[in-house]
Motif scaffolding. Structure first.
Motif, PDB file in Angstrom:
ATOM      1  N   VAL A   8     -17.910  10.971  13.717  1.00 35.79           N
ATOM      2  CA  VAL A   8     -18.250  10.497  15.053  1.00 35.79           C
ATOM      3  C   VAL A   8     -18.764  11.689  15.864  1.00 35.79           C
ATOM      4  CG1 VAL A   8     -17.399   9.260  17.060  1.00 35.79           C
ATOM      5  CG2 VAL A   8     -16.395   8.812  14.829  1.00 35.79           C
ATOM      6  N   THR A   9     -19.893  11.495  16.502  1.00 33.13           N
ATOM      7  CA  THR A   9     -20.619  12.623  17.095  1.00 33.13           C
ATOM      8  C   THR A   9     -19.843  13.402  18.151  1.00 33.13           C
ATOM      9  OG1 THR A   9     -21.660  11.068  18.611  1.00 33.13           O
ATOM     10  CG2 THR A   9     -22.902  11.670  16.650  1.00 33.13           C
ATOM     11  N   ASN A  10     -19.094  12.703  19.027  1.00 29.10           N
ATOM     12  CA  ASN A  10     -18.443  13.439  20.116  1.00 29.10           C
ATOM     13  C   ASN A  10     -16.960  13.718  19.850  1.00 29.10           C
ATOM     14  OD1 ASN A  10     -17.809  10.773  20.288  1.00 29.10           O
ATOM     15  ND2 ASN A  10     -18.107  10.576  22.482  1.00 29.10           N
ATOM     16  N   ILE A  11     -16.504  13.562  18.616  1.00 31.39           N
ATOM     17  CA  ILE A  11     -15.128  13.875  18.249  1.00 31.39           C
ATOM     18  C   ILE A  11     -15.161  14.957  17.178  1.00 31.39           C
ATOM     19  CG2 ILE A  11     -12.927  12.952  17.396  1.00 31.39           C
ATOM     20  CD1 ILE A  11     -13.748  11.513  19.903  1.00 31.39           C
ATOM     21  N   ASN A  12     -14.394  16.031  17.392  1.00 31.25           N
ATOM     22  CA  ASN A  12     -14.448  17.125  16.417  1.00 31.25           C
ATOM     23  C   ASN A  12     -13.333  17.074  15.368  1.00 31.25           C
ATOM     24  OD1 ASN A  12     -12.165  18.095  17.769  1.00 31.25           O
ATOM     25  ND2 ASN A  12     -13.362  19.478  19.073  1.00 31.25           N
ATOM     26  N   LEU A 111      -8.142  13.228  21.428  1.00 36.17           N
ATOM     27  CA  LEU A 111      -8.522  13.290  20.012  1.00 36.17           C
ATOM     28  C   LEU A 111      -9.084  14.675  19.678  1.00 36.17           C
ATOM     29  CD1 LEU A 111     -10.238   9.800  19.447  1.00 36.17           C
ATOM     30  CD2 LEU A 111      -7.971  10.520  18.661  1.00 36.17           C
ATOM     31  N   ASN A 112      -9.884  15.203  20.582  1.00 38.97           N
ATOM     32  CA  ASN A 112     -10.480  16.526  20.358  1.00 38.97           C
ATOM     33  C   ASN A 112      -9.458  17.654  20.440  1.00 38.97           C
ATOM     34  OD1 ASN A 112     -13.201  15.993  19.760  1.00 38.97           O
ATOM     35  ND2 ASN A 112     -13.690  15.660  21.914  1.00 38.97           N
ATOM     36  N   ASN A 113      -8.394  17.446  21.211  1.00 40.29           N
ATOM     37  CA  ASN A 113      -7.376  18.483  21.388  1.00 40.29           C
ATOM     38  C   ASN A 113      -6.317  18.481  20.281  1.00 40.29           C
ATOM     39  OD1 ASN A 113      -8.540  19.466  23.715  1.00 40.29           O
ATOM     40  ND2 ASN A 113      -7.262  18.273  25.103  1.00 40.29           N
ATOM     41  N   ALA A 114      -6.340  17.481  19.416  1.00 39.98           N
ATOM     42  CA  ALA A 114      -5.337  17.391  18.342  1.00 39.98           C
ATOM     43  C   ALA A 114      -5.494  18.558  17.369  1.00 39.98           C
ATOM     44  CB  ALA A 114      -5.489  16.068  17.604  1.00 39.98           C
ATOM     45  N   LEU A 121      -5.402   7.432  16.157  1.00 42.87           N
ATOM     46  CA  LEU A 121      -5.622   6.711  17.406  1.00 42.87           C
ATOM     47  C   LEU A 121      -4.976   5.339  17.275  1.00 42.87           C
ATOM     48  CD1 LEU A 121      -6.859   6.053  20.160  1.00 42.87           C
ATOM     49  CD2 LEU A 121      -9.019   5.534  18.999  1.00 42.87           C
ATOM     50  N   VAL A 122      -3.876   5.128  17.996  1.00 44.48           N
ATOM     51  CA  VAL A 122      -3.172   3.845  17.970  1.00 44.48           C
ATOM     52  C   VAL A 122      -3.713   2.963  19.089  1.00 44.48           C
ATOM     53  CG1 VAL A 122      -0.940   2.673  18.066  1.00 44.48           C
ATOM     54  CG2 VAL A 122      -1.096   4.985  17.120  1.00 44.48           C
ATOM     55  N   ALA A 123      -4.226   1.797  18.740  1.00 44.09           N
ATOM     56  CA  ALA A 123      -4.777   0.886  19.756  1.00 44.09           C
ATOM     57  C   ALA A 123      -4.673  -0.557  19.267  1.00 44.09           C
ATOM     58  CB  ALA A 123      -6.231   1.230  20.056  1.00 44.09           C
ATOM     59  N   PRO A 124      -3.918  -1.401  19.976  1.00 43.35           N
ATOM     60  CA  PRO A 124      -3.823  -2.804  19.564  1.00 43.35           C
ATOM     61  C   PRO A 124      -5.180  -3.514  19.604  1.00 43.35           C
ATOM     62  CG  PRO A 124      -2.761  -2.450  21.701  1.00 43.35           C
ATOM     63  CD  PRO A 124      -3.081  -1.105  21.146  1.00 43.35           C
ATOM     64  N   ASP A 132     -13.026   1.565  17.450  1.00 39.55           N
ATOM     65  CA  ASP A 132     -13.178   1.952  16.041  1.00 39.55           C
ATOM     66  C   ASP A 132     -14.406   2.832  15.824  1.00 39.55           C
ATOM     67  OD1 ASP A 132     -14.464  -0.544  16.746  1.00 39.55           O
ATOM     68  OD2 ASP A 132     -15.006  -0.788  14.647  1.00 39.55           O
ATOM     69  N   LYS A 133     -15.320   2.868  16.804  1.00 43.03           N
ATOM     70  CA  LYS A 133     -16.504   3.728  16.661  1.00 43.03           C
ATOM     71  C   LYS A 133     -16.128   5.206  16.728  1.00 43.03           C
ATOM     72  CE  LYS A 133     -18.062   3.838  21.509  1.00 43.03           C
ATOM     73  NZ  LYS A 133     -19.117   3.398  22.436  1.00 43.03           N
ATOM     74  N   TYR A 134     -14.927   5.514  17.234  1.00 43.08           N
ATOM     75  CA  TYR A 134     -14.462   6.902  17.277  1.00 43.08           C
ATOM     76  C   TYR A 134     -13.677   7.282  16.012  1.00 43.08           C
ATOM     77  CZ  TYR A 134     -15.503   6.284  22.240  1.00 43.08           C
ATOM     78  OH  TYR A 134     -16.118   6.012  23.435  1.00 43.08           O
ATOM     79  N   CYS A 135     -13.569   6.340  15.071  1.00 40.40           N
ATOM     80  CA  CYS A 135     -12.702   6.534  13.899  1.00 40.40           C
ATOM     81  C   CYS A 135     -13.510   6.700  12.608  1.00 40.40           C
ATOM     82  CB  CYS A 135     -11.764   5.335  13.733  1.00 40.40           C
ATOM     83  SG  CYS A 135     -10.777   4.995  15.214  1.00 40.40           S
TER      84      CYS A 135
END
Length: 210
Positions: A8-12, A111-114, A121-124, A132-135
């Motif tokens: 994902v482009t904006n998540i490292n 997410l980036n600071n992990a 990423l927990v999300a109901p 899900d686009k960040y996963c």
């Protein structure tokens, strides 16, 4: 498990999206992953943080709905807000337009600071809200509907009608099963769930460390 890890482009970091309907046991599973040293970002917790006293989110809500939307201690009266937006699409759309960007921005930051090999990423509403686009991969915690109902009524002390209403508002179990990369059956002993989760975890580590 998806072998294709699309970055994902904006998540490292490499991100596992963990989802499931109400009462499926997402927290129990995310706690197991935390115990394995994996950072967890919980969308529900972030949704509460962005409307804490002093936040821009809460200030905007008070400006829009008035000070009656607050409890005596200055916190948001969530039940009053729910009643306001439940039957009023205009209010609901306004609130979503305000909160969704705030929640997404904080999710991306966290997410980036992990610092673990991968982050959960927990999300109901992972699929419903397009998170899900960040996963890189998604894991569905799955139980039959009757188990969801039984657990939720017992845990939250709410009526059968309320539980059915919440389940009806979420994506169906079958749709989630089709969309998820992996499925973990949580309708059995925690020992068996943990055994299968550790096997999945080892696979995620391999994909994340590629």
């Amino acid at each position: 498990m998806s072998e294709q890890a699309v970055k994902v482009t904006n998540i490292n970091n490499w991100v596992l999206g963990l989802t499931g309907g109400i009462g499926c046991g997402k927290t129990a599973v995310s706690n197991m992953l935390e115990a394995l040293g994996i950072c967890v970002v919980d969308a529900d917790i972030i949704a509460r943080q962005v409307v804490e006293p002093g936040s821009e989110g809460l200030k905007a809500i008070v400006a829009h709905f008035g000070a009656d939307i607050l409890l005596a201690d200055g916190n948001l009266n969530r039940s009053a807000l729910r009643e306001l937006v439940f039957s009023n699409n205009e209010h609901k759309n306004w609130l979503n337009t305000l909160l969704h960007p705030l929640i997404r921005q904080q999710i991306i930051t966290d997410l980036n600071n992990a610092t673990s090999p991968y982050v959960v990423l927990v999300a109901p509403l992972l699929f419903e809200n397009g998170l899900d686009k960040y996963c890189n991969c998604t894991l569905l915690i799955d139980v039959p509907k009757n188990v969801q109902i039984e657990r939720t009524v017992k845990r939250d002390n709410i009526s059968l009608e309320q539980v059915n209403s919440i389940i009806a508002a979420q994506m169906s179990r079958e749709q989630k099963q089709q969309q998820a990369d992996d499925i973990l059956n949580n309708d059995r002993s925690l020992a068996l769930v943990k055994h299968d989760l550790i096997a999945l975890h080892k696979g995620y580590l391999k994909l994340a460390l590629k």
